[in-house]
Design an enzyme around this catalytic site. Structure first.
Site, PDB file in Angstrom:
ATOM      1  N   GLU A 227      -4.468 -12.021   6.937  1.00 55.54           N
ATOM      2  CA  GLU A 227      -4.943 -11.180   5.830  1.00 55.54           C
ATOM      3  C   GLU A 227      -5.952 -11.904   4.957  1.00 55.54           C
ATOM      4  O   GLU A 227      -5.583 -12.609   4.018  1.00 55.54           O
ATOM      5  CB  GLU A 227      -3.754 -10.711   4.976  1.00 55.54           C
ATOM      6  CG  GLU A 227      -4.189  -9.790   3.838  1.00 55.54           C
ATOM      7  CD  GLU A 227      -3.030  -9.228   3.014  1.00 55.54           C
ATOM      8  OE1 GLU A 227      -1.866  -9.506   3.355  1.00 55.54           O
ATOM      9  OE2 GLU A 227      -3.299  -8.522   2.038  1.00 55.54           O
ATOM     10  N   LYS A 270      -5.422  -7.894   8.793  1.00 59.69           N
ATOM     11  CA  LYS A 270      -5.207  -7.026   7.622  1.00 59.69           C
ATOM     12  C   LYS A 270      -6.307  -7.276   6.602  1.00 59.69           C
ATOM     13  O   LYS A 270      -6.165  -8.112   5.701  1.00 59.69           O
ATOM     14  CB  LYS A 270      -3.827  -7.301   7.028  1.00 59.69           C
ATOM     15  CG  LYS A 270      -3.524  -6.498   5.783  1.00 59.69           C
ATOM     16  CD  LYS A 270      -2.045  -6.477   5.472  1.00 59.69           C
ATOM     17  CE  LYS A 270      -1.811  -5.803   4.140  1.00 59.69           C
ATOM     18  NZ  LYS A 270      -0.413  -5.457   3.918  1.00 59.69           N
TER      19      LYS A 270
HETATM   20  P1  13P Z   1      -1.538  -3.091  -1.083  1.00 60.28           P
HETATM   21  O1  13P Z   1      -1.624  -2.014  -0.049  1.00 60.28           O
HETATM   22  O2  13P Z   1      -0.798  -2.692  -2.316  1.00 60.28           O
HETATM   23  O3  13P Z   1      -2.876  -3.730  -1.351  1.00 60.28           O
HETATM   24  O4  13P Z   1      -0.621  -4.220  -0.489  1.00 60.28           O
HETATM   25  C1  13P Z   1      -0.792  -4.596   0.794  1.00 60.28           C
HETATM   26  C2  13P Z   1      -0.440  -6.011   0.919  1.00 60.28           C
HETATM   27  O5  13P Z   1       0.486  -6.369   1.603  1.00 60.28           O
HETATM   28  C3  13P Z   1      -1.254  -6.990   0.187  1.00 60.28           C
HETATM   29  O6  13P Z   1      -0.874  -8.271   0.548  1.00 60.28           O
END
Ligand code: 13P
Length: 404
Positions: A227, A270
Protein backbone atom coordinates in the site's frame (compact mmCIF):
# COMPACT_ATOMS: atom_id res chain seq x y z
CA UNK A 1 2.29 -11.22 -43.40
CA UNK A 2 5.16 -11.85 -45.81
CA UNK A 3 5.18 -8.14 -46.72
CA UNK A 4 5.56 -7.34 -43.04
CA UNK A 5 8.26 -10.00 -42.66
CA UNK A 6 10.19 -8.61 -45.62
CA UNK A 7 9.95 -5.13 -44.15
CA UNK A 8 11.15 -6.37 -40.79
CA UNK A 9 13.96 -8.53 -42.13
CA UNK A 10 15.11 -5.57 -44.19
CA UNK A 11 15.32 -3.31 -41.16
CA UNK A 12 19.01 -2.80 -40.23
CA UNK A 13 18.35 -3.15 -36.49
CA UNK A 14 16.38 -6.38 -36.94
CA UNK A 15 19.11 -7.75 -39.24
CA UNK A 16 21.79 -6.99 -36.65
CA UNK A 17 19.83 -8.78 -33.94
CA UNK A 18 19.24 -11.80 -36.20
CA UNK A 19 22.94 -11.92 -37.05
CA UNK A 20 23.95 -11.83 -33.38
CA UNK A 21 21.40 -14.50 -32.49
CA UNK A 22 22.57 -16.88 -35.21
CA UNK A 23 26.24 -16.39 -34.24
CA UNK A 24 25.53 -17.16 -30.60
CA UNK A 25 23.48 -20.22 -31.61
CA UNK A 26 26.40 -21.58 -33.60
CA UNK A 27 28.70 -21.18 -30.62
CA UNK A 28 26.52 -23.62 -28.65
CA UNK A 29 26.58 -27.38 -29.19
CA UNK A 30 23.00 -27.57 -30.43
CA UNK A 31 21.83 -25.57 -33.41
CA UNK A 32 18.15 -25.66 -32.42
CA UNK A 33 17.00 -25.33 -28.84
CA UNK A 34 14.25 -27.93 -28.32
CA UNK A 35 11.31 -26.55 -26.38
CA UNK A 36 11.71 -29.05 -23.53
CA UNK A 37 15.17 -27.66 -22.85
CA UNK A 38 13.91 -24.12 -22.28
CA UNK A 39 14.56 -23.44 -18.62
CA UNK A 40 12.39 -20.83 -16.97
CA UNK A 41 14.67 -19.09 -14.54
CA UNK A 42 13.15 -17.97 -11.30
CA UNK A 43 14.58 -16.48 -8.13
CA UNK A 44 15.94 -18.61 -5.30
CA UNK A 45 13.41 -16.87 -3.09
CA UNK A 46 10.54 -18.20 -5.20
CA UNK A 47 12.13 -21.65 -5.68
CA UNK A 48 12.63 -22.15 -1.97
CA UNK A 49 9.33 -20.67 -0.80
CA UNK A 50 7.07 -23.50 0.44
CA UNK A 51 4.01 -21.24 0.25
CA UNK A 52 4.38 -20.16 -3.35
CA UNK A 53 1.27 -21.94 -4.71
CA UNK A 54 -0.82 -20.96 -1.73
CA UNK A 55 0.23 -17.31 -2.05
CA UNK A 56 -0.79 -17.17 -5.70
CA UNK A 57 -4.08 -18.95 -4.99
CA UNK A 58 -4.95 -16.66 -2.08
CA UNK A 59 -4.17 -13.52 -4.07
CA UNK A 60 -6.27 -14.70 -7.01
CA UNK A 61 -9.13 -15.62 -4.67
CA UNK A 62 -9.17 -12.20 -3.03
CA UNK A 63 -8.97 -10.44 -6.42
CA UNK A 64 -11.88 -12.44 -7.92
CA UNK A 65 -14.46 -10.51 -9.98
CA UNK A 66 -17.21 -8.73 -8.08
CA UNK A 67 -15.48 -8.80 -4.72
CA UNK A 68 -13.30 -6.51 -2.65
CA UNK A 69 -11.73 -6.11 0.78
CA UNK A 70 -13.28 -4.70 3.94
CA UNK A 71 -10.46 -2.74 5.60
CA UNK A 72 -11.23 -2.86 9.33
CA UNK A 73 -7.68 -2.71 10.66
CA UNK A 74 -7.87 0.59 12.48
CA UNK A 75 -5.58 0.61 15.50
CA UNK A 76 -7.17 0.77 18.93
CA UNK A 77 -6.41 4.49 19.07
CA UNK A 78 -8.06 5.20 15.71
CA UNK A 79 -11.01 2.94 16.47
CA UNK A 80 -11.43 4.96 19.66
CA UNK A 81 -11.67 8.18 17.64
CA UNK A 82 -14.28 6.61 15.35
CA UNK A 83 -16.31 5.27 18.28
CA UNK A 84 -16.17 8.69 19.93
CA UNK A 85 -17.98 10.21 16.92
CA UNK A 86 -21.08 8.21 17.93
CA UNK A 87 -20.61 8.76 21.66
CA UNK A 88 -19.06 5.38 22.49
CA UNK A 89 -16.16 4.80 24.83
CA UNK A 90 -12.96 3.22 23.54
CA UNK A 91 -13.22 -0.04 25.51
CA UNK A 92 -12.21 -3.50 24.36
CA UNK A 93 -15.85 -4.51 24.71
CA UNK A 94 -17.06 -1.78 22.34
CA UNK A 95 -14.32 -2.53 19.80
CA UNK A 96 -15.24 -6.21 19.93
CA UNK A 97 -18.97 -5.52 19.47
CA UNK A 98 -18.27 -3.21 16.52
CA UNK A 99 -16.11 -5.80 14.74
CA UNK A 100 -18.65 -8.54 15.48
CA UNK A 101 -21.35 -6.42 13.85
CA UNK A 102 -19.20 -6.09 10.72
CA UNK A 103 -17.99 -9.69 10.36
CA UNK A 104 -21.26 -11.42 11.13
CA UNK A 105 -23.37 -9.31 8.74
CA UNK A 106 -25.51 -11.84 6.84
CA UNK A 107 -24.54 -12.08 3.16
CA UNK A 108 -21.31 -10.02 3.49
CA UNK A 109 -19.31 -12.83 1.88
CA UNK A 110 -21.25 -12.39 -1.38
CA UNK A 111 -19.36 -9.15 -1.96
CA UNK A 112 -16.27 -9.27 0.25
CA UNK A 113 -13.40 -11.73 -0.27
CA UNK A 114 -10.98 -10.53 2.43
CA UNK A 115 -10.99 -8.50 5.64
CA UNK A 116 -8.01 -6.72 7.16
CA UNK A 117 -7.88 -6.79 10.95
CA UNK A 118 -5.83 -5.17 13.69
CA UNK A 119 -3.86 -7.57 15.92
CA UNK A 120 -6.31 -7.38 18.82
CA UNK A 121 -9.19 -8.31 16.50
CA UNK A 122 -7.40 -11.22 14.83
CA UNK A 123 -7.23 -13.02 18.18
CA UNK A 124 -10.68 -11.90 19.35
CA UNK A 125 -13.99 -13.80 19.42
CA UNK A 126 -17.63 -12.78 19.21
CA UNK A 127 -19.48 -12.19 22.46
CA UNK A 128 -20.87 -15.73 22.11
CA UNK A 129 -17.30 -17.07 21.96
CA UNK A 130 -16.83 -17.83 18.26
CA UNK A 131 -13.44 -16.73 16.93
CA UNK A 132 -13.67 -13.90 14.40
CA UNK A 133 -11.43 -15.81 11.99
CA UNK A 134 -13.96 -18.67 12.00
CA UNK A 135 -16.92 -16.34 11.46
CA UNK A 136 -15.10 -14.84 8.46
CA UNK A 137 -14.06 -18.19 6.99
CA UNK A 138 -17.69 -19.38 7.12
CA UNK A 139 -18.59 -16.33 5.02
CA UNK A 140 -15.85 -17.23 2.50
CA UNK A 141 -13.84 -14.20 3.61
CA UNK A 142 -10.06 -14.53 3.99
CA UNK A 143 -8.76 -13.07 7.28
CA UNK A 144 -5.92 -10.56 6.91
CA UNK A 145 -3.75 -8.61 9.32
CA UNK A 146 -2.20 -5.16 9.41
CA UNK A 147 1.47 -5.67 10.30
CA UNK A 148 2.99 -2.21 10.22
CA UNK A 149 3.23 -0.34 13.49
CA UNK A 150 2.57 3.20 12.31
CA UNK A 151 4.39 6.23 10.99
CA UNK A 152 7.41 8.21 12.16
CA UNK A 153 8.63 11.53 10.73
CA UNK A 154 11.67 11.52 8.46
CA UNK A 155 14.08 14.17 9.75
CA UNK A 156 14.83 17.03 7.39
CA UNK A 157 11.69 16.58 5.31
CA UNK A 158 8.54 18.65 5.22
CA UNK A 159 6.56 16.39 7.53
CA UNK A 160 7.06 13.24 5.46
CA UNK A 161 6.96 9.84 7.11
CA UNK A 162 8.49 6.38 7.18
CA UNK A 163 6.43 3.34 8.14
CA UNK A 164 7.64 1.27 11.11
CA UNK A 165 7.34 -2.43 11.88
CA UNK A 166 10.15 -4.50 10.32
CA UNK A 167 11.64 -5.52 13.69
CA UNK A 168 10.35 -8.95 14.71
CA UNK A 169 8.07 -9.03 11.67
CA UNK A 170 8.90 -12.61 10.63
CA UNK A 171 7.93 -13.97 14.06
CA UNK A 172 4.73 -11.97 14.12
CA UNK A 173 3.82 -13.23 10.62
CA UNK A 174 4.30 -16.82 11.79
CA UNK A 175 1.89 -16.26 14.70
CA UNK A 176 -0.64 -14.55 12.45
CA UNK A 177 -0.50 -17.42 9.95
CA UNK A 178 -1.10 -19.95 12.76
CA UNK A 179 -4.12 -17.92 13.87
CA UNK A 180 -5.59 -18.16 10.35
CA UNK A 181 -4.45 -14.96 8.61
CA UNK A 182 -3.52 -15.48 4.98
CA UNK A 183 -2.71 -11.95 3.92
CA UNK A 184 -1.08 -8.86 5.40
CA UNK A 185 -1.09 -5.12 4.98
CA UNK A 186 1.60 -2.45 5.31
CA UNK A 187 0.67 1.17 4.67
CA UNK A 188 3.21 3.66 3.41
CA UNK A 189 2.04 7.27 3.31
CA UNK A 190 3.41 9.68 0.72
CA UNK A 191 2.51 13.30 1.20
CA UNK A 192 1.89 15.27 -2.03
CA UNK A 193 1.99 19.01 -2.70
CA UNK A 194 2.47 21.10 -5.80
CA UNK A 195 6.28 21.13 -5.81
CA UNK A 196 8.38 19.57 -3.01
CA UNK A 197 6.57 16.46 -1.80
CA UNK A 198 7.05 13.61 -2.01
CA UNK A 199 10.82 13.97 -1.76
CA UNK A 200 13.07 11.29 -3.24
CA UNK A 201 14.08 10.46 0.36
CA UNK A 202 10.46 9.64 1.23
CA UNK A 203 9.88 7.68 -1.98
CA UNK A 204 13.00 5.55 -1.55
CA UNK A 205 12.48 4.96 2.17
CA UNK A 206 8.87 3.88 1.68
CA UNK A 207 9.57 1.75 -1.38
CA UNK A 208 12.28 -0.04 0.55
CA UNK A 209 10.03 -0.64 3.57
CA UNK A 210 7.23 -2.01 1.42
CA UNK A 211 9.54 -4.35 -0.46
CA UNK A 212 11.26 -5.76 2.61
CA UNK A 213 7.90 -6.22 4.35
CA UNK A 214 6.45 -7.96 1.26
CA UNK A 215 9.36 -10.37 1.14
CA UNK A 216 9.03 -11.23 4.85
CA UNK A 217 5.26 -11.72 4.54
CA UNK A 218 5.66 -14.04 1.54
CA UNK A 219 8.40 -16.02 3.28
CA UNK A 220 5.86 -16.72 6.03
CA UNK A 221 2.82 -17.56 3.91
CA UNK A 222 1.03 -14.21 3.94
CA UNK A 223 0.04 -12.43 0.72
CA UNK A 224 1.32 -8.88 1.19
CA UNK A 225 -0.97 -6.02 0.37
CA UNK A 226 1.47 -3.40 -0.83
CA UNK A 227 0.00 0.00 0.00
CA UNK A 228 1.81 3.09 -1.24
CA UNK A 229 -0.80 5.73 -0.42
CA UNK A 230 -0.24 9.09 -2.07
CA UNK A 231 -2.52 10.64 0.45
CA UNK A 232 -5.34 13.06 -0.31
CA UNK A 233 -4.47 16.28 1.47
CA UNK A 234 -4.93 20.04 1.64
CA UNK A 235 -3.73 22.27 -1.18
CA UNK A 236 -4.47 23.17 -4.75
CA UNK A 237 -2.18 20.67 -6.47
CA UNK A 238 -3.67 19.35 -9.70
CA UNK A 239 -4.91 15.91 -10.68
CA UNK A 240 -2.00 15.78 -13.17
CA UNK A 241 0.41 16.32 -10.26
CA UNK A 242 -1.04 13.39 -8.30
CA UNK A 243 -0.93 11.23 -11.42
CA UNK A 244 2.73 12.08 -12.03
CA UNK A 245 3.70 11.51 -8.41
CA UNK A 246 1.74 8.25 -8.09
CA UNK A 247 3.32 6.89 -11.26
CA UNK A 248 6.78 7.67 -9.87
CA UNK A 249 5.97 6.15 -6.48
CA UNK A 250 4.51 2.94 -7.96
CA UNK A 251 7.45 2.57 -10.32
CA UNK A 252 9.94 2.84 -7.44
CA UNK A 253 7.92 0.38 -5.39
CA UNK A 254 7.95 -2.22 -8.18
CA UNK A 255 11.64 -1.61 -8.80
CA UNK A 256 12.30 -2.47 -5.14
CA UNK A 257 9.87 -5.41 -5.11
CA UNK A 258 11.88 -6.78 -8.00
CA UNK A 259 15.13 -6.19 -6.11
CA UNK A 260 13.79 -8.28 -3.23
CA UNK A 261 12.48 -11.02 -5.57
CA UNK A 262 8.92 -10.58 -4.35
CA UNK A 263 6.58 -12.92 -6.27
CA UNK A 264 4.26 -10.56 -8.10
CA UNK A 265 1.45 -13.10 -8.63
CA UNK A 266 1.34 -13.42 -4.85
CA UNK A 267 0.83 -9.76 -3.90
CA UNK A 268 -2.07 -7.30 -4.06
CA UNK A 269 -1.58 -3.58 -4.66
CA UNK A 270 -3.53 -1.04 -2.64
CA UNK A 271 -3.02 2.42 -4.13
CA UNK A 272 -4.92 5.69 -4.04
CA UNK A 273 -7.21 6.75 -6.83
CA UNK A 274 -5.86 9.81 -8.62
CA UNK A 275 -7.42 12.93 -7.08
CA UNK A 276 -6.33 16.57 -6.91
CA UNK A 277 -5.74 18.47 -3.65
CA UNK A 278 -8.68 19.25 -1.40
CA UNK A 279 -8.80 22.91 -2.48
CA UNK A 280 -9.59 21.85 -6.07
CA UNK A 281 -13.23 21.06 -6.93
CA UNK A 282 -14.01 17.34 -6.84
CA UNK A 283 -13.37 15.90 -10.31
CA UNK A 284 -15.92 13.81 -12.21
CA UNK A 285 -15.63 10.01 -12.00
CA UNK A 286 -14.61 10.00 -15.69
CA UNK A 287 -11.72 12.37 -14.99
CA UNK A 288 -10.58 10.32 -11.99
CA UNK A 289 -10.82 7.09 -13.99
CA UNK A 290 -8.84 8.48 -16.93
CA UNK A 291 -5.86 9.43 -14.77
CA UNK A 292 -6.12 6.45 -12.44
CA UNK A 293 -6.14 3.81 -15.18
CA UNK A 294 -3.36 5.59 -17.08
CA UNK A 295 -1.22 5.67 -13.95
CA UNK A 296 -1.78 1.97 -13.26
CA UNK A 297 -1.11 0.96 -16.88
CA UNK A 298 2.15 2.91 -16.79
CA UNK A 299 3.43 1.59 -13.50
CA UNK A 300 1.91 -1.75 -12.42
CA UNK A 301 3.11 -5.04 -13.97
CA UNK A 302 0.44 -7.28 -15.50
CA UNK A 303 1.45 -10.17 -13.22
CA UNK A 304 -0.21 -8.50 -10.23
CA UNK A 305 -3.67 -10.09 -9.82
CA UNK A 306 -5.56 -7.26 -8.18
CA UNK A 307 -5.46 -3.52 -7.61
CA UNK A 308 -7.56 -2.78 -4.52
CA UNK A 309 -8.07 0.96 -4.17
CA UNK A 310 -8.32 2.57 -0.74
CA UNK A 311 -11.15 5.04 -0.25
CA UNK A 312 -8.74 7.61 1.17
CA UNK A 313 -11.34 10.15 2.28
CA UNK A 314 -13.74 9.94 -0.67
CA UNK A 315 -17.40 9.98 0.34
CA UNK A 316 -19.17 6.63 0.31
CA UNK A 317 -20.98 7.42 -2.94
CA UNK A 318 -17.93 9.01 -4.60
CA UNK A 319 -15.92 5.83 -3.89
CA UNK A 320 -18.55 3.69 -5.64
CA UNK A 321 -18.98 6.00 -8.65
CA UNK A 322 -15.23 6.31 -9.20
CA UNK A 323 -14.78 2.54 -8.95
CA UNK A 324 -17.49 2.02 -11.55
CA UNK A 325 -15.92 4.60 -13.91
CA UNK A 326 -12.60 2.70 -13.86
CA UNK A 327 -14.24 -0.36 -15.38
CA UNK A 328 -14.98 1.49 -18.65
CA UNK A 329 -11.29 1.06 -19.49
CA UNK A 330 -11.41 -2.74 -19.20
CA UNK A 331 -10.35 -5.35 -19.78
CA UNK A 332 -7.22 -4.50 -17.82
CA UNK A 333 -4.49 -7.02 -16.85
CA UNK A 334 -5.44 -6.84 -13.18
CA UNK A 335 -8.82 -6.49 -11.50
CA UNK A 336 -9.65 -2.94 -10.45
CA UNK A 337 -11.48 -3.28 -7.18
CA UNK A 338 -11.76 -1.95 -3.64
CA UNK A 339 -10.24 -2.23 -0.19
CA UNK A 340 -12.34 0.35 1.56
CA UNK A 341 -12.31 1.30 5.23
CA UNK A 342 -14.14 4.56 5.74
CA UNK A 343 -16.30 4.18 2.60
CA UNK A 344 -17.80 0.95 3.98
CA UNK A 345 -17.91 1.77 7.67
CA UNK A 346 -18.85 5.42 8.17
CA UNK A 347 -22.63 5.36 7.78
CA UNK A 348 -22.75 1.80 9.18
CA UNK A 349 -21.21 3.05 12.43
CA UNK A 350 -23.55 6.05 12.59
CA UNK A 351 -26.59 3.80 12.21
CA UNK A 352 -25.37 1.42 14.90
CA UNK A 353 -24.14 4.00 17.46
CA UNK A 354 -23.90 1.23 20.04
CA UNK A 355 -27.64 0.52 20.08
CA UNK A 356 -28.68 -3.13 20.10
CA UNK A 357 -31.94 -2.09 18.40
CA UNK A 358 -29.98 -0.71 15.39
CA UNK A 359 -27.67 -3.73 15.03
CA UNK A 360 -29.59 -5.28 12.12
CA UNK A 361 -30.10 -1.99 10.26
CA UNK A 362 -26.37 -1.25 10.54
CA UNK A 363 -25.46 -4.68 9.18
CA UNK A 364 -27.88 -4.14 6.29
CA UNK A 365 -26.19 -0.81 5.49
CA UNK A 366 -22.75 -2.45 5.45
CA UNK A 367 -23.94 -5.21 3.10
CA UNK A 368 -25.72 -2.67 0.86
CA UNK A 369 -22.51 -0.63 0.58
CA UNK A 370 -20.46 -3.75 -0.16
CA UNK A 371 -23.02 -4.80 -2.80
CA UNK A 372 -22.93 -1.36 -4.48
CA UNK A 373 -19.13 -1.56 -4.73
CA UNK A 374 -19.31 -5.15 -5.94
CA UNK A 375 -21.66 -4.05 -8.73
CA UNK A 376 -19.36 -1.12 -9.50
CA UNK A 377 -16.43 -3.53 -9.78
CA UNK A 378 -18.43 -5.48 -12.35
CA UNK A 379 -19.37 -2.22 -14.12
CA UNK A 380 -23.02 -2.87 -13.35
CA UNK A 381 -23.81 -0.38 -10.63
CA UNK A 382 -27.02 1.48 -11.47
CA UNK A 383 -27.89 3.16 -8.15
CA UNK A 384 -29.49 4.51 -6.11
CA UNK A 385 -26.65 4.54 -3.63
CA UNK A 386 -27.33 3.31 -0.08
CA UNK A 387 -25.66 6.48 1.18
CA UNK A 388 -26.33 9.20 -1.40
CA UNK A 389 -24.46 12.50 -1.40
CA UNK A 390 -22.47 12.95 1.76
CA UNK A 391 -19.24 14.69 2.51
CA UNK A 392 -15.70 13.50 2.22
CA UNK A 393 -14.55 11.44 5.22
CA UNK A 394 -11.24 13.03 6.11
CA UNK A 395 -8.88 12.27 8.94
CA UNK A 396 -5.74 13.90 10.25
CA UNK A 397 -2.42 12.27 9.42
CA UNK A 398 -1.38 10.36 12.50
CA UNK A 399 2.20 9.90 13.59
CA UNK A 400 3.63 7.36 16.00
CA UNK A 401 1.66 4.43 17.42
CA UNK A 402 0.12 1.74 15.30
CA UNK A 403 -2.28 4.03 13.52
CA UNK A 404 -4.02 3.31 10.25
P1 13P B 1 -9.73 3.98 3.78
O1 13P B 1 -10.55 3.26 2.75
O2 13P B 1 -10.53 4.55 4.90
O3 13P B 1 -8.77 4.95 3.15
O4 13P B 1 -8.86 2.89 4.50
C1 13P B 1 -8.25 1.94 3.76
C2 13P B 1 -7.01 1.55 4.43
O5 13P B 1 -6.85 0.43 4.84
C3 13P B 1 -5.96 2.57 4.58
O6 13P B 1 -4.81 1.98 5.09
Amino acid sequence: MSVLKNQLWGDPLVSAVRQEWSTSRKSHSCSIIPSHRVVLMTSDFEKSNPYVHELKKTAAYIAQPGKGILASDESNATTGKRLATVGLENTEENRQAWRELLYSAPGLGNYISGTIMFEETLFQSSRAGEQFVDILKKQGIVPGIKVDTGLQPIDGTDGETATQGLDGLADRCKRYYEQGARFAKWRAVLKVDSDKCPSSTAILENAHGLARYAQIAQANGLVPIVEPEVTLGPGDYSIERTAYVSEKVNSHVFRLLNEYNVILEGILLKPNMILPGLDVPTPSPEEVAKYTVRTMLRSVPAAVPGIHFLSGGMSEEEATLNLQALQAYGPTPWSLTFSYGRALQSSTLKIWSGKESSWKAAQERLVALAKANSEAQLGKYAGPHPSPGGARILQALRLGGAGK
